[in-house]
Design a protein around this motif. Structure first.
Motif, PDB file in Angstrom:
ATOM      1  N   GLY A   5       0.825  -1.202   0.000  1.00  0.00           N
ATOM      2  CA  GLY A   5       0.000   0.000   0.000  1.00  0.00           C
ATOM      3  C   GLY A   5       0.859   1.252   0.000  1.00  0.00           C
ATOM      4  O   GLY A   5       1.765   1.383   0.822  1.00  0.00           O
ATOM      5  N   VAL A   7       1.206   5.033   0.789  1.00  0.00           N
ATOM      6  CA  VAL A   7       0.516   6.018   1.632  1.00  0.00           C
ATOM      7  C   VAL A   7       1.343   7.297   1.770  1.00  0.00           C
ATOM      8  O   VAL A   7       2.529   7.326   1.443  1.00  0.00           O
ATOM      9  CB  VAL A   7       0.205   5.450   3.035  1.00  0.00           C
ATOM     10  CG1 VAL A   7      -0.516   4.129   2.954  1.00  0.00           C
ATOM     11  CG2 VAL A   7       1.484   5.305   3.857  1.00  0.00           C
ATOM     12  N   ILE A  72      -3.307   4.456  -2.248  1.00  0.00           N
ATOM     13  CA  ILE A  72      -4.349   4.738  -1.263  1.00  0.00           C
ATOM     14  C   ILE A  72      -4.493   6.246  -1.084  1.00  0.00           C
ATOM     15  O   ILE A  72      -3.508   6.979  -1.053  1.00  0.00           O
ATOM     16  CB  ILE A  72      -4.016   4.037   0.070  1.00  0.00           C
ATOM     17  CG1 ILE A  72      -4.040   2.512  -0.151  1.00  0.00           C
ATOM     18  CG2 ILE A  72      -5.001   4.413   1.156  1.00  0.00           C
ATOM     19  CD1 ILE A  72      -3.446   1.707   0.961  1.00  0.00           C
ATOM     20  N   ASN A  92      -8.726   0.101   3.518  1.00  0.00           N
ATOM     21  CA  ASN A  92      -7.934  -0.396   2.384  1.00  0.00           C
ATOM     22  C   ASN A  92      -6.564  -0.886   2.832  1.00  0.00           C
ATOM     23  O   ASN A  92      -6.095  -1.949   2.420  1.00  0.00           O
ATOM     24  CB  ASN A  92      -7.739   0.707   1.339  1.00  0.00           C
ATOM     25  CG  ASN A  92      -8.979   0.933   0.501  1.00  0.00           C
ATOM     26  OD1 ASN A  92      -9.864   0.083   0.464  1.00  0.00           O
ATOM     27  ND2 ASN A  92      -9.058   2.074  -0.148  1.00  0.00           N
ATOM     28  N   ILE A  93      -5.926  -0.097   3.682  1.00  0.00           N
ATOM     29  CA  ILE A  93      -4.538  -0.397   4.030  1.00  0.00           C
ATOM     30  C   ILE A  93      -4.407  -1.619   4.938  1.00  0.00           C
ATOM     31  O   ILE A  93      -3.361  -2.251   4.992  1.00  0.00           O
ATOM     32  CB  ILE A  93      -3.857   0.845   4.646  1.00  0.00           C
ATOM     33  CG1 ILE A  93      -2.347   0.703   4.544  1.00  0.00           C
ATOM     34  CG2 ILE A  93      -4.280   1.075   6.051  1.00  0.00           C
ATOM     35  CD1 ILE A  93      -1.611   1.926   4.976  1.00  0.00           C
ATOM     36  N   VAL A  96      -3.147  -4.822   3.046  1.00  0.00           N
ATOM     37  CA  VAL A  96      -1.843  -4.949   2.389  1.00  0.00           C
ATOM     38  C   VAL A  96      -0.832  -5.658   3.287  1.00  0.00           C
ATOM     39  O   VAL A  96      -0.980  -5.713   4.504  1.00  0.00           O
ATOM     40  CB  VAL A  96      -1.283  -3.568   1.959  1.00  0.00           C
ATOM     41  CG1 VAL A  96      -2.266  -2.863   1.043  1.00  0.00           C
ATOM     42  CG2 VAL A  96      -0.943  -2.690   3.164  1.00  0.00           C
ATOM     43  N   ILE A  99       3.734  -1.475   3.849  1.00  0.00           N
ATOM     44  CA  ILE A  99       3.406  -0.093   3.535  1.00  0.00           C
ATOM     45  C   ILE A  99       4.609   0.602   2.910  1.00  0.00           C
ATOM     46  O   ILE A  99       5.741   0.481   3.407  1.00  0.00           O
ATOM     47  CB  ILE A  99       2.976   0.663   4.815  1.00  0.00           C
ATOM     48  CG1 ILE A  99       1.669   0.078   5.358  1.00  0.00           C
ATOM     49  CG2 ILE A  99       2.821   2.154   4.559  1.00  0.00           C
ATOM     50  CD1 ILE A  99       1.300   0.557   6.747  1.00  0.00           C
ATOM     51  N   HIS A 101       5.649   4.244   2.439  1.00  0.00           N
ATOM     52  CA  HIS A 101       5.260   5.558   2.950  1.00  0.00           C
ATOM     53  C   HIS A 101       6.061   6.638   2.217  1.00  0.00           C
ATOM     54  O   HIS A 101       7.277   6.738   2.370  1.00  0.00           O
ATOM     55  CB  HIS A 101       5.528   5.602   4.456  1.00  0.00           C
ATOM     56  CG  HIS A 101       5.082   6.856   5.122  1.00  0.00           C
ATOM     57  ND1 HIS A 101       5.016   6.992   6.489  1.00  0.00           N
ATOM     58  CD2 HIS A 101       4.668   8.057   4.634  1.00  0.00           C
ATOM     59  CE1 HIS A 101       4.600   8.203   6.804  1.00  0.00           C
ATOM     60  NE2 HIS A 101       4.390   8.875   5.677  1.00  0.00           N
ATOM     61  N   LEU A 197      -2.115  -1.969  11.523  1.00  0.00           N
ATOM     62  CA  LEU A 197      -1.421  -1.143  10.541  1.00  0.00           C
ATOM     63  C   LEU A 197       0.028  -0.890  10.937  1.00  0.00           C
ATOM     64  O   LEU A 197       0.927  -0.921  10.093  1.00  0.00           O
ATOM     65  CB  LEU A 197      -2.143   0.206  10.400  1.00  0.00           C
ATOM     66  CG  LEU A 197      -3.630   0.134  10.036  1.00  0.00           C
ATOM     67  CD1 LEU A 197      -4.265   1.505  10.140  1.00  0.00           C
ATOM     68  CD2 LEU A 197      -3.817  -0.424   8.639  1.00  0.00           C
TER      69      LEU A 197
END
Length: 358
Positions: A5, A7, A72, A92-93, A96, A99, A101, A197
Protein backbone atom coordinates in the motif's frame (compact mmCIF):
# COMPACT_ATOMS: atom_id res chain seq x y z
CA UNK A 1 -0.01 -12.10 -4.69
CA UNK A 2 1.37 -9.86 -1.96
CA UNK A 3 0.14 -6.28 -1.96
CA UNK A 4 1.99 -3.08 -1.03
CA UNK A 5 0.00 0.00 0.00
CA UNK A 6 1.36 3.42 -1.02
CA UNK A 7 0.52 6.02 1.63
CA UNK A 8 1.39 9.59 2.54
CA UNK A 9 0.01 13.09 3.02
CA UNK A 10 -1.56 14.87 0.01
CA UNK A 11 0.85 16.37 -2.60
CA UNK A 12 3.90 14.30 -1.66
CA UNK A 13 4.26 12.53 -5.03
CA UNK A 14 2.32 9.42 -4.10
CA UNK A 15 0.09 9.24 -7.18
CA UNK A 16 2.98 10.20 -9.48
CA UNK A 17 4.99 7.30 -8.07
CA UNK A 18 2.04 4.95 -8.60
CA UNK A 19 1.63 6.08 -12.22
CA UNK A 20 5.36 5.62 -12.77
CA UNK A 21 5.29 2.15 -11.23
CA UNK A 22 2.38 1.03 -13.38
CA UNK A 23 4.34 1.87 -16.53
CA UNK A 24 6.25 -1.26 -15.50
CA UNK A 25 3.02 -3.24 -15.18
CA UNK A 26 3.18 -6.88 -16.21
CA UNK A 27 0.70 -8.82 -18.30
CA UNK A 28 -1.93 -9.77 -15.73
CA UNK A 29 -2.97 -12.78 -17.79
CA UNK A 30 0.15 -14.46 -16.38
CA UNK A 31 -1.16 -14.17 -12.82
CA UNK A 32 -4.39 -16.13 -12.12
CA UNK A 33 -7.07 -14.70 -9.81
CA UNK A 34 -5.59 -11.20 -10.17
CA UNK A 35 -8.26 -8.52 -10.51
CA UNK A 36 -6.91 -5.11 -11.44
CA UNK A 37 -8.78 -2.05 -10.21
CA UNK A 38 -8.04 1.56 -11.25
CA UNK A 39 -5.82 2.15 -8.22
CA UNK A 40 -4.04 -1.22 -8.28
CA UNK A 41 -1.09 -2.21 -10.46
CA UNK A 42 0.85 -5.46 -10.73
CA UNK A 43 4.48 -4.45 -11.19
CA UNK A 44 7.48 -6.43 -12.41
CA UNK A 45 10.38 -7.20 -10.08
CA UNK A 46 13.39 -6.52 -12.32
CA UNK A 47 15.76 -9.51 -12.43
CA UNK A 48 18.58 -9.71 -14.97
CA UNK A 49 18.86 -13.48 -14.43
CA UNK A 50 15.57 -14.06 -16.26
CA UNK A 51 16.85 -12.91 -19.65
CA UNK A 52 20.00 -15.00 -19.33
CA UNK A 53 18.03 -18.14 -18.43
CA UNK A 54 15.51 -17.59 -21.22
CA UNK A 55 18.24 -17.10 -23.81
CA UNK A 56 19.90 -20.39 -22.85
CA UNK A 57 16.57 -22.28 -22.82
CA UNK A 58 15.30 -20.59 -26.04
CA UNK A 59 12.12 -19.79 -24.12
CA UNK A 60 9.02 -18.61 -25.95
CA UNK A 61 8.20 -16.09 -23.21
CA UNK A 62 9.44 -14.64 -19.94
CA UNK A 63 7.25 -14.24 -16.86
CA UNK A 64 8.83 -12.11 -14.11
CA UNK A 65 8.07 -12.07 -10.40
CA UNK A 66 5.61 -9.35 -9.49
CA UNK A 67 4.25 -7.30 -6.59
CA UNK A 68 0.85 -5.62 -6.46
CA UNK A 69 0.85 -1.93 -5.54
CA UNK A 70 -2.23 -0.11 -4.27
CA UNK A 71 -2.44 3.70 -4.38
CA UNK A 72 -4.35 4.74 -1.26
CA UNK A 73 -6.02 8.16 -0.90
CA UNK A 74 -3.92 10.87 0.77
CA UNK A 75 -4.06 10.84 4.55
CA UNK A 76 -4.82 13.91 6.66
CA UNK A 77 -4.87 14.66 10.39
CA UNK A 78 -7.91 13.06 12.01
CA UNK A 79 -8.19 10.20 9.51
CA UNK A 80 -8.74 7.72 12.36
CA UNK A 81 -11.82 9.79 13.29
CA UNK A 82 -13.07 9.79 9.70
CA UNK A 83 -11.49 13.05 8.49
CA UNK A 84 -10.81 13.19 4.72
CA UNK A 85 -11.37 9.73 3.31
CA UNK A 86 -10.53 8.48 6.80
CA UNK A 87 -12.04 5.09 7.42
CA UNK A 88 -11.99 4.13 3.73
CA UNK A 89 -8.23 4.77 3.68
CA UNK A 90 -7.65 2.75 6.83
CA UNK A 91 -9.89 -0.08 5.65
CA UNK A 92 -7.93 -0.40 2.38
CA UNK A 93 -4.54 -0.40 4.03
CA UNK A 94 -5.41 -3.17 6.49
CA UNK A 95 -5.43 -5.62 3.56
CA UNK A 96 -1.84 -4.95 2.39
CA UNK A 97 1.25 -6.95 3.39
CA UNK A 98 3.48 -3.88 3.79
CA UNK A 99 3.41 -0.09 3.54
CA UNK A 100 5.35 2.19 1.19
CA UNK A 101 5.26 5.56 2.95
CA UNK A 102 6.03 8.50 0.62
CA UNK A 103 7.45 11.57 2.36
CA UNK A 104 8.02 14.93 0.70
CA UNK A 105 11.53 16.38 1.05
CA UNK A 106 11.76 18.75 -1.94
CA UNK A 107 11.01 22.46 -2.29
CA UNK A 108 8.67 23.60 -5.06
CA UNK A 109 6.55 26.72 -4.61
CA UNK A 110 4.21 25.47 -7.34
CA UNK A 111 3.31 22.36 -5.31
CA UNK A 112 1.35 23.25 -2.17
CA UNK A 113 2.21 21.44 1.06
CA UNK A 114 -0.81 20.62 3.20
CA UNK A 115 0.96 21.98 6.33
CA UNK A 116 2.64 24.92 4.61
CA UNK A 117 6.29 23.88 5.05
CA UNK A 118 8.72 21.04 4.29
CA UNK A 119 9.39 18.89 7.36
CA UNK A 120 9.79 15.13 6.70
CA UNK A 121 9.98 14.15 10.38
CA UNK A 122 6.77 16.05 11.24
CA UNK A 123 4.97 14.57 8.22
CA UNK A 124 5.99 11.01 9.09
CA UNK A 125 4.83 11.49 12.68
CA UNK A 126 1.42 12.76 11.47
CA UNK A 127 0.84 9.62 9.40
CA UNK A 128 2.24 7.28 12.05
CA UNK A 129 0.05 8.87 14.73
CA UNK A 130 -3.07 8.35 12.61
CA UNK A 131 -2.16 4.72 12.04
CA UNK A 132 -1.41 4.23 15.75
CA UNK A 133 -4.72 5.82 16.82
CA UNK A 134 -6.65 3.58 14.41
CA UNK A 135 -4.82 0.54 15.81
CA UNK A 136 -5.48 1.68 19.38
CA UNK A 137 -9.22 1.55 18.75
CA UNK A 138 -8.92 -1.97 17.29
CA UNK A 139 -6.72 -3.24 20.12
CA UNK A 140 -8.83 -1.66 22.90
CA UNK A 141 -12.02 -3.32 21.57
CA UNK A 142 -10.32 -6.71 21.29
CA UNK A 143 -8.75 -6.38 24.75
CA UNK A 144 -12.17 -5.67 26.31
CA UNK A 145 -13.57 -8.74 24.56
CA UNK A 146 -10.69 -10.98 25.67
CA UNK A 147 -11.01 -9.83 29.30
CA UNK A 148 -14.76 -10.51 29.22
CA UNK A 149 -14.17 -14.05 27.92
CA UNK A 150 -11.51 -14.68 30.56
CA UNK A 151 -13.81 -13.42 33.32
CA UNK A 152 -16.41 -15.90 32.10
CA UNK A 153 -13.85 -18.69 32.52
CA UNK A 154 -12.95 -19.18 28.84
CA UNK A 155 -9.20 -18.84 29.11
CA UNK A 156 -7.90 -21.29 26.49
CA UNK A 157 -5.26 -19.46 24.36
CA UNK A 158 -6.48 -16.14 25.72
CA UNK A 159 -3.65 -15.55 28.21
CA UNK A 160 -1.16 -15.20 25.36
CA UNK A 161 -3.48 -12.94 23.40
CA UNK A 162 -4.12 -10.75 26.44
CA UNK A 163 -0.40 -10.36 27.20
CA UNK A 164 0.27 -9.41 23.55
CA UNK A 165 -2.58 -6.89 23.49
CA UNK A 166 -1.48 -5.29 26.77
CA UNK A 167 2.07 -4.79 25.43
CA UNK A 168 0.80 -3.33 22.14
CA UNK A 169 -1.85 -1.17 23.82
CA UNK A 170 0.79 0.49 26.05
CA UNK A 171 2.83 1.50 22.99
CA UNK A 172 -0.14 2.76 20.98
CA UNK A 173 -1.38 4.90 23.89
CA UNK A 174 1.96 6.72 23.68
CA UNK A 175 1.52 7.16 19.92
CA UNK A 176 4.22 4.56 19.19
CA UNK A 177 4.11 1.82 16.56
CA UNK A 178 2.93 -1.71 17.40
CA UNK A 179 5.97 -3.14 15.59
CA UNK A 180 8.06 -2.02 18.59
CA UNK A 181 6.28 -4.57 20.79
CA UNK A 182 8.51 -7.50 21.78
CA UNK A 183 6.22 -10.52 21.42
CA UNK A 184 7.09 -14.20 21.60
CA UNK A 185 6.03 -16.51 18.78
CA UNK A 186 2.71 -17.50 20.39
CA UNK A 187 1.79 -13.91 21.24
CA UNK A 188 2.57 -12.78 17.70
CA UNK A 189 0.41 -15.54 16.27
CA UNK A 190 -2.56 -14.50 18.45
CA UNK A 191 -2.66 -10.89 17.16
CA UNK A 192 -1.93 -11.54 13.46
CA UNK A 193 -5.63 -11.66 12.62
CA UNK A 194 -6.10 -8.05 13.78
CA UNK A 195 -4.06 -6.86 10.75
CA UNK A 196 -2.63 -3.99 12.76
CA UNK A 197 -1.42 -1.14 10.54
CA UNK A 198 1.59 -0.28 12.68
CA UNK A 199 2.81 -3.88 12.84
CA UNK A 200 3.29 -4.10 9.07
CA UNK A 201 6.75 -3.67 7.48
CA UNK A 202 7.26 -0.07 6.29
CA UNK A 203 9.64 1.33 3.67
CA UNK A 204 9.94 5.12 3.67
CA UNK A 205 10.58 6.80 0.31
CA UNK A 206 11.89 10.36 0.64
CA UNK A 207 10.80 12.25 -2.48
CA UNK A 208 13.79 14.54 -3.05
CA UNK A 209 15.19 16.71 -5.86
CA UNK A 210 17.42 15.28 -8.61
CA UNK A 211 20.71 16.40 -7.03
CA UNK A 212 19.89 14.87 -3.64
CA UNK A 213 18.69 11.59 -5.21
CA UNK A 214 22.09 11.05 -6.88
CA UNK A 215 24.12 11.94 -3.77
CA UNK A 216 25.93 8.76 -2.56
CA UNK A 217 26.46 10.38 0.85
CA UNK A 218 22.72 10.99 1.39
CA UNK A 219 21.52 10.32 4.94
CA UNK A 220 17.91 9.93 5.90
CA UNK A 221 16.45 12.67 8.13
CA UNK A 222 14.19 10.01 9.65
CA UNK A 223 16.96 8.35 11.67
CA UNK A 224 18.39 4.82 11.57
CA UNK A 225 15.29 3.14 13.03
CA UNK A 226 13.27 3.75 9.86
CA UNK A 227 14.34 2.04 6.61
CA UNK A 228 14.41 4.82 4.00
CA UNK A 229 15.38 5.37 0.36
CA UNK A 230 15.91 8.71 -1.41
CA UNK A 231 14.14 8.99 -4.76
CA UNK A 232 13.37 11.79 -7.18
CA UNK A 233 9.92 10.66 -8.30
CA UNK A 234 9.92 13.37 -10.99
CA UNK A 235 13.16 12.01 -12.52
CA UNK A 236 11.98 8.39 -12.21
CA UNK A 237 8.83 9.36 -14.10
CA UNK A 238 10.94 10.89 -16.87
CA UNK A 239 13.17 7.78 -17.06
CA UNK A 240 10.21 5.47 -17.66
CA UNK A 241 9.19 7.62 -20.65
CA UNK A 242 12.52 6.81 -22.37
CA UNK A 243 13.17 3.87 -24.69
CA UNK A 244 14.82 0.94 -22.87
CA UNK A 245 18.23 1.53 -24.49
CA UNK A 246 18.09 5.22 -23.60
CA UNK A 247 17.21 4.30 -20.01
CA UNK A 248 20.32 2.09 -19.77
CA UNK A 249 22.54 4.81 -21.26
CA UNK A 250 21.12 7.46 -18.93
CA UNK A 251 21.66 5.29 -15.84
CA UNK A 252 25.21 4.38 -16.94
CA UNK A 253 26.03 8.08 -17.30
CA UNK A 254 24.88 8.55 -13.71
CA UNK A 255 27.01 5.57 -12.65
CA UNK A 256 23.94 3.53 -11.64
CA UNK A 257 23.23 -0.16 -12.28
CA UNK A 258 19.48 0.21 -11.87
CA UNK A 259 16.81 2.87 -11.55
CA UNK A 260 15.67 4.10 -8.15
CA UNK A 261 12.28 2.62 -8.97
CA UNK A 262 13.75 -0.88 -9.40
CA UNK A 263 15.61 -0.38 -6.12
CA UNK A 264 12.33 0.43 -4.36
CA UNK A 265 10.60 -2.63 -5.84
CA UNK A 266 13.49 -4.94 -4.90
CA UNK A 267 13.64 -3.50 -1.38
CA UNK A 268 9.91 -4.14 -0.93
CA UNK A 269 10.48 -7.70 -2.09
CA UNK A 270 13.32 -8.18 0.39
CA UNK A 271 11.48 -6.48 3.27
CA UNK A 272 8.63 -8.94 2.82
CA UNK A 273 11.13 -11.80 3.19
CA UNK A 274 10.62 -13.04 -0.36
CA UNK A 275 12.98 -14.96 -2.63
CA UNK A 276 12.76 -16.13 -6.23
CA UNK A 277 13.19 -19.53 -7.81
CA UNK A 278 12.95 -20.25 -11.52
CA UNK A 279 11.57 -22.76 -13.96
CA UNK A 280 13.11 -22.56 -17.42
CA UNK A 281 12.30 -24.39 -20.65
CA UNK A 282 11.36 -23.87 -24.28
CA UNK A 283 7.80 -22.82 -23.43
CA UNK A 284 8.74 -20.18 -20.84
CA UNK A 285 11.20 -19.00 -18.23
CA UNK A 286 9.32 -17.96 -15.13
CA UNK A 287 10.18 -16.45 -11.75
CA UNK A 288 8.22 -17.84 -8.80
CA UNK A 289 7.87 -15.93 -5.54
CA UNK A 290 8.14 -17.74 -2.20
CA UNK A 291 8.88 -16.83 1.42
CA UNK A 292 12.44 -17.32 2.59
CA UNK A 293 12.63 -20.65 4.42
CA UNK A 294 10.06 -22.42 2.18
CA UNK A 295 10.70 -26.14 1.66
CA UNK A 296 10.68 -27.80 -1.76
CA UNK A 297 7.15 -29.36 -1.66
CA UNK A 298 5.54 -26.04 -0.66
CA UNK A 299 7.54 -24.21 -3.33
CA UNK A 300 6.26 -26.72 -5.88
CA UNK A 301 2.74 -26.08 -4.61
CA UNK A 302 3.04 -22.45 -5.76
CA UNK A 303 3.01 -23.79 -9.34
CA UNK A 304 0.13 -26.21 -8.72
CA UNK A 305 -1.33 -27.86 -5.63
CA UNK A 306 -0.87 -31.30 -7.27
CA UNK A 307 2.88 -30.68 -7.34
CA UNK A 308 2.90 -30.40 -3.55
CA UNK A 309 0.46 -33.28 -2.92
CA UNK A 310 2.38 -35.74 -5.08
CA UNK A 311 5.87 -34.37 -4.53
CA UNK A 312 8.64 -36.91 -5.16
CA UNK A 313 11.78 -34.81 -5.53
CA UNK A 314 13.18 -31.55 -6.84
CA UNK A 315 16.01 -31.43 -9.35
CA UNK A 316 17.81 -28.18 -8.56
CA UNK A 317 20.50 -26.26 -10.42
CA UNK A 318 21.94 -23.06 -8.99
CA UNK A 319 21.22 -20.16 -11.33
CA UNK A 320 24.92 -19.30 -11.64
CA UNK A 321 25.71 -22.90 -12.67
CA UNK A 322 22.82 -22.97 -15.17
CA UNK A 323 24.17 -19.80 -16.82
CA UNK A 324 27.89 -20.68 -16.68
CA UNK A 325 27.35 -24.25 -17.96
CA UNK A 326 24.85 -23.21 -20.65
CA UNK A 327 21.79 -24.98 -19.31
CA UNK A 328 20.62 -28.29 -17.89
CA UNK A 329 22.72 -30.57 -20.10
CA UNK A 330 25.95 -28.79 -19.18
CA UNK A 331 25.01 -28.79 -15.49
CA UNK A 332 24.31 -32.53 -15.64
CA UNK A 333 27.68 -33.23 -17.28
CA UNK A 334 29.44 -31.35 -14.49
CA UNK A 335 27.40 -33.01 -11.73
CA UNK A 336 25.74 -29.72 -10.79
CA UNK A 337 22.15 -30.98 -10.57
CA UNK A 338 21.15 -31.59 -6.97
CA UNK A 339 18.40 -34.13 -6.28
CA UNK A 340 16.52 -32.76 -3.27
CA UNK A 341 13.82 -34.25 -1.05
CA UNK A 342 10.96 -32.94 1.07
CA UNK A 343 13.17 -31.25 3.68
CA UNK A 344 15.18 -29.17 1.21
CA UNK A 345 14.94 -25.45 1.99
CA UNK A 346 14.75 -23.42 -1.21
CA UNK A 347 17.39 -20.82 -1.97
CA UNK A 348 17.13 -17.65 -4.02
CA UNK A 349 18.07 -18.36 -7.63
CA UNK A 350 17.34 -22.10 -7.65
CA UNK A 351 16.36 -23.37 -11.11
CA UNK A 352 13.98 -26.25 -10.48
CA UNK A 353 12.33 -29.21 -12.12
CA UNK A 354 9.82 -30.89 -9.82
CA UNK A 355 8.98 -34.60 -10.05
CA UNK A 356 5.55 -35.54 -8.71
CA UNK A 357 2.94 -38.27 -8.90
CA UNK A 358 -0.77 -37.80 -8.19
Amino acid sequence: MLQVGIVGLPNVGKSTLFKTLTKKQVDCANFPFCTIEPNVGVVEVADERLDKLAKISHSGKIVPAAIEFMDIAGLVKGAHKGEGLGNKFLGNIREVAMILHIVRDFVDTNVHHVDGSIDPVRDVEIVETELAMADLETVAKRLDSVKAHMKAGRTKDLEKEESALVKINALLERGQMANLAELDEDEDKMVKGLQLLTRKPILYVLNVDEQTASDPAWQSPLGPERLAIALSIKVESEITEMALEDQKTFLEELGLKESGLDRVIKTCYQLLGLITYFTSGEMETKAWTIKKGTKAPQAAGVIHTDFEKGFIRAEVIKCTDFIELNGEAGARDEGKIGVQGKEYVMEDGDVCHFRFNV
